[in-house]
Design a protein around this motif. Structure first.
Motif, mmCIF file in Angstrom:
data_model
loop_
_atom_site.group_PDB
_atom_site.id
_atom_site.type_symbol
_atom_site.label_atom_id
_atom_site.label_comp_id
_atom_site.label_asym_id
_atom_site.label_seq_id
_atom_site.Cartn_x
_atom_site.Cartn_y
_atom_site.Cartn_z
ATOM 1 N N TYR A 115 38.467 -15.750 -1.734
ATOM 2 C CA TYR A 115 39.044 -16.740 -2.642
ATOM 3 C C TYR A 115 40.569 -16.697 -2.592
ATOM 4 N N LEU A 121 43.008 -19.746 -1.526
ATOM 5 C CA LEU A 121 44.088 -20.271 -2.365
ATOM 6 C C LEU A 121 45.411 -20.263 -1.606
ATOM 7 N N ASN A 152 43.229 -21.858 -10.516
ATOM 8 C CA ASN A 152 43.528 -22.466 -9.217
ATOM 9 C C ASN A 152 44.487 -23.641 -9.330
#
Length: 181
Positions: A156, A160, A121
């Motif tokens: 997810y 992001l 990330n």
């Protein structure tokens, strides 16, 4: 003054730490690497990229790790046989710089491979932050590489992408608007 000039090196020491950071990011998810493995990674860089002979590359690799630990402070000993970057974000930022140093196809491939993995990330976010504002097309091309990989969940990847589009000042406005509507 630049640390490479102060120590009289004929290369940019940051480049060495960038190579080491990316190796750790890809191969050692806990952020810790043995001193022997770190020496091998750096030696390989010196031999292949700088054309140093093996004995010279190995000695210089150990010296660079010593400089990183005792002069710069970017490397710390986790145990008598293991090292890591002083803070995980140094490793992640240097890994993002590694991606910036490659041509677009290599960077896109790495983003495609790693963007849906949580431990990447910060690397991916730092990477996008490093893209200059005028390079909107480049930003969008790489942004489109953020996809779901097998075994990862859609939420997810959406998170992001939204965080990149909405929090980075260099994100193209039209990408940001897509996440606001």
């Amino acid at each position: 003054a630049n640390i490479s000039e102060e120590i009289d090196l004929d290369f940019d020491i940051e480049e060495v730490f960038i190579i080491l950071a990316m190796h750790i990011q890809e191969e050692h998810h806990d952020g810790v690497i043995s001193k022997n493995d770190a020496t091998k990674v750096i030696s390989k860089y010196f031999e292949e990229e700088m054309h140093y002979h093996s004995p010279q590359a190995k000695k210089l690799s150990k010296d660079i790790l010593d400089i990183g630990a005792n002069k710069i402070g970017i490397i710390i000993e986790k145990s008598p046989t293991e090292i890591a970057f002083m803070h995980r974000q140094f490793q992640e930022f240097m890994s993002a710089k590694y991606l910036m140093n490659f041509d677009s196809d290599v960077s896109q491939g790495k983003i495609d491979a790693y963007a849906s993995l949580l431990q990447w990330n910060q690397v991916i976010t730092f990477y996008f932050r490093l893209i200059p504002s005028p390079k909107k097309k480049y930003f969008k091309q790489h942004f489109d590489c953020i996809k779901i990989s097998e075994g990862n969940e859609l939420h997810y990847v959406d998170f992001l992408k939204a965080s990149i589009a909405l929090t980075l000042s260099n994100a193209p406005v039209d990408l940001s608007k897509n996440y606001l509507s």
